[in-house]
Design an enzyme around this catalytic site. Structure first.
Site, PDB file in Angstrom:
ATOM      1  N   HIS A  40      59.074 -23.498  -6.869  1.00 15.15           N
ATOM      2  CA  HIS A  40      60.442 -23.012  -6.630  1.00 15.15           C
ATOM      3  C   HIS A  40      61.049 -23.754  -5.432  1.00 15.15           C
ATOM      4  O   HIS A  40      62.225 -24.131  -5.455  1.00 15.15           O
ATOM      5  CB  HIS A  40      60.435 -21.514  -6.313  1.00 15.15           C
ATOM      6  CG  HIS A  40      59.867 -20.656  -7.403  1.00 15.15           C
ATOM      7  ND1 HIS A  40      58.665 -20.022  -7.286  1.00 15.15           N
ATOM      8  CD2 HIS A  40      60.360 -20.310  -8.619  1.00 15.15           C
ATOM      9  CE1 HIS A  40      58.421 -19.317  -8.384  1.00 15.15           C
ATOM     10  NE2 HIS A  40      59.430 -19.471  -9.216  1.00 15.15           N
ATOM     11  N   GLN A 156      62.082 -24.558 -21.887  1.00 15.96           N
ATOM     12  CA  GLN A 156      63.239 -23.833 -21.333  1.00 15.96           C
ATOM     13  C   GLN A 156      64.367 -24.827 -20.998  1.00 15.96           C
ATOM     14  O   GLN A 156      65.539 -24.564 -21.286  1.00 15.96           O
ATOM     15  CB  GLN A 156      62.781 -23.089 -20.078  1.00 15.96           C
ATOM     16  CG  GLN A 156      63.871 -22.414 -19.301  1.00 15.96           C
ATOM     17  CD  GLN A 156      63.287 -21.464 -18.248  1.00 15.96           C
ATOM     18  OE1 GLN A 156      62.963 -20.329 -18.555  1.00 15.96           O
ATOM     19  NE2 GLN A 156      63.155 -21.932 -17.031  1.00 15.96           N
TER      20      GLN A 156
HETATM   21  P1  AMP Z   1      60.073 -18.515 -12.676  1.00 18.48           P
HETATM   22  O1  AMP Z   1      60.285 -17.829 -11.375  1.00 18.48           O
HETATM   23  O2  AMP Z   1      58.634 -18.652 -13.063  1.00 18.48           O
HETATM   24  O3  AMP Z   1      60.984 -18.032 -13.767  1.00 18.48           O
HETATM   25  O4  AMP Z   1      60.525 -20.027 -12.404  1.00 18.48           O
HETATM   26  C1  AMP Z   1      61.793 -20.317 -11.875  1.00 18.48           C
HETATM   27  C2  AMP Z   1      62.000 -21.797 -11.946  1.00 18.48           C
HETATM   28  O5  AMP Z   1      60.970 -22.465 -11.209  1.00 18.48           O
HETATM   29  C3  AMP Z   1      61.940 -22.346 -13.373  1.00 18.48           C
HETATM   30  O6  AMP Z   1      62.930 -23.340 -13.533  1.00 18.48           O
HETATM   31  C4  AMP Z   1      60.564 -22.933 -13.439  1.00 18.48           C
HETATM   32  O7  AMP Z   1      60.441 -23.993 -14.366  1.00 18.48           O
HETATM   33  C5  AMP Z   1      60.391 -23.461 -12.031  1.00 18.48           C
HETATM   34  N1  AMP Z   1      58.980 -23.645 -11.731  1.00 18.48           N
HETATM   35  C6  AMP Z   1      57.981 -22.732 -11.855  1.00 18.48           C
HETATM   36  N2  AMP Z   1      56.794 -23.296 -11.550  1.00 18.48           N
HETATM   37  C7  AMP Z   1      57.040 -24.593 -11.226  1.00 18.48           C
HETATM   38  C8  AMP Z   1      56.224 -25.702 -10.844  1.00 18.48           C
HETATM   39  N3  AMP Z   1      54.912 -25.596 -10.728  1.00 18.48           N
HETATM   40  N4  AMP Z   1      56.838 -26.887 -10.603  1.00 18.48           N
HETATM   41  C9  AMP Z   1      58.181 -27.015 -10.740  1.00 18.48           C
HETATM   42  N5  AMP Z   1      59.003 -26.006 -11.106  1.00 18.48           N
HETATM   43  C10 AMP Z   1      58.448 -24.822 -11.347  1.00 18.48           C
END
Ligand code: AMP
Length: 298
Positions: A40, A156
């Site tokens: 994030h 996504q």
């Molecule tokens: P989430 O809180 O899991 O819904 O993720 C929020 C955003 O953070 C989404 O766009 C995810 O793709 C991104 N995200 C989650 N994990 C990672 C990661 N390891 N590397 C890059 N982006 C991430």
């Protein structure tokens, strides 16, 4: 940094930025479900670089969870999240309640076809309808110029790019690279569910994807089914791994490659994507490969 919990106040704050700074301030939106980590943070860093006003949203969106999924137990820690967002230099953090976002059950949903019908969309029916609906709501509220998403959730991104194009939404989806632990595990809020043994075995995901990509980069000619078989056999060598899918497809179109199709001959970027359960925790990971044929067309 302003911490805002109501939609009206968020709209007012953004209007204020536009009046006090520049009418054409670039607004960057980083939607998250909280329990923030380095993945994030990387989106927020990119947003800070590319936008004048950075809005981070933290909202565990109930309508993207299916029955029996982990909505209730999804990890939450507002205090820690606020500290991380502040360090990243965001201007506004938006933390609505479920009642604020859905005062009544929504009767309107945004549904993207085709790109949602395979991979995680097949395993989690309705999941992407929940995602596209909440992201559309956030886009309508914030009216961002740019919205930042991680390639960890590559499907996504493909789905949101389709939505933005189909609905003429005036926002650019900015894909950001996957952030990994030193040992290769892709960062995820759900990694806290893993026991130490599950976590150790989960390293097979990044290891197998990296190994296959290395062979492809070295010029090995392999078919889509050979890639799937190699990934599958590496993954099942971890006894706790229960495979949901192992797929090879074009990105961002998400067209599955034919079994006998040689990856080197594909004219588009190719994605290898896996979803695997370790205990009760479902992890996803992916890697991209750019065939020479596709590069020659760029
Ligand atoms: P989430 O809180 O899991 O819904 O993720 C929020 C955003 O953070 C989404 O766009 C995810 O793709 C991104 N995200 C989650 N994990 C990672 C990661 N390891 N590397 C890059 N982006 C991430």
């Amino acid at each position: 940094m302003e911490v805002i919990r109501s939609i009206i106040e968020l709209r007012q704050a953004i209007k204020r930025y536009k009046v006090n700074h520049m009418v054409d301030s670039k607004i960057g939106l980083v939607p998250t479900m909280g329990y923030l980590h380095g993945g994030h943070a990387s989106l927020m860093t990119r947003a800070r670089e590319m936008s004048d006003v950075v809005v981070v949203s933290i909202f565990v969106n109930p309508i993207q969870f299916g029955p029996g999924e982990d909505y209730e137990t999804y990890p939450r820690n507002e205090e820690r999240d606020l500290a991380l967002v502040e360090i990243q230099g965001a201007d506004i953090v938006f933390i609505p309640t479920v009642d604020e976002m859905y005062p009544q059950p929504t009767k309107t949903k945004i549904i993207v076809s085709e790109r949602t019908e395979l991979l995680c969309g097949a395993s989690r029916p309705g999941h992407f309808d929940g995602v596209t609906t909440v992201v559309s709501k956030l886009m309508n509220i914030v009216q961002p110029d740019l919205a930042f998403f991680g390639m960890k959730d590559a499907q996504q991104i493909a789905v949101l790019q389709q939505m933005v194009r189909d609905l003429n939404m005036n926002v650019e989806i900015v894909p950001c690279p996957i952030v990994r632990e030193k040992d290769g595990l892709a960062l995820s809020s759900r990694n806290v569910y893993l026991s130490s043994e599950e976590r150790r075995q989960a390293l097979v995901l990044s290891r197998s994807l990296r190994e296959v990509k290395g062979e492809l980069d070295d010029g090995k000619t392999v078919t889509a089914s050979e890639v799937r078989e190699k990934l599958t056999s590496m993954i099942v060598s971890s006894p706790l791994a229960v495979i949901d899918y192992v797929q090879v497809l074009t990105f961002p179109e998400l067209i599955l490659l034919q079994d006998d199709e040689l990856l080197a001959d594909v004219h588009d970027q190719v994605m290898m994507a896996v979803a695997v359960k370790f205990g009760t925790t479902r992890l996803i990971d992916n890697i991209l490969f750019m065939p020479k044929e596709a590069l020659s067309l760029v």
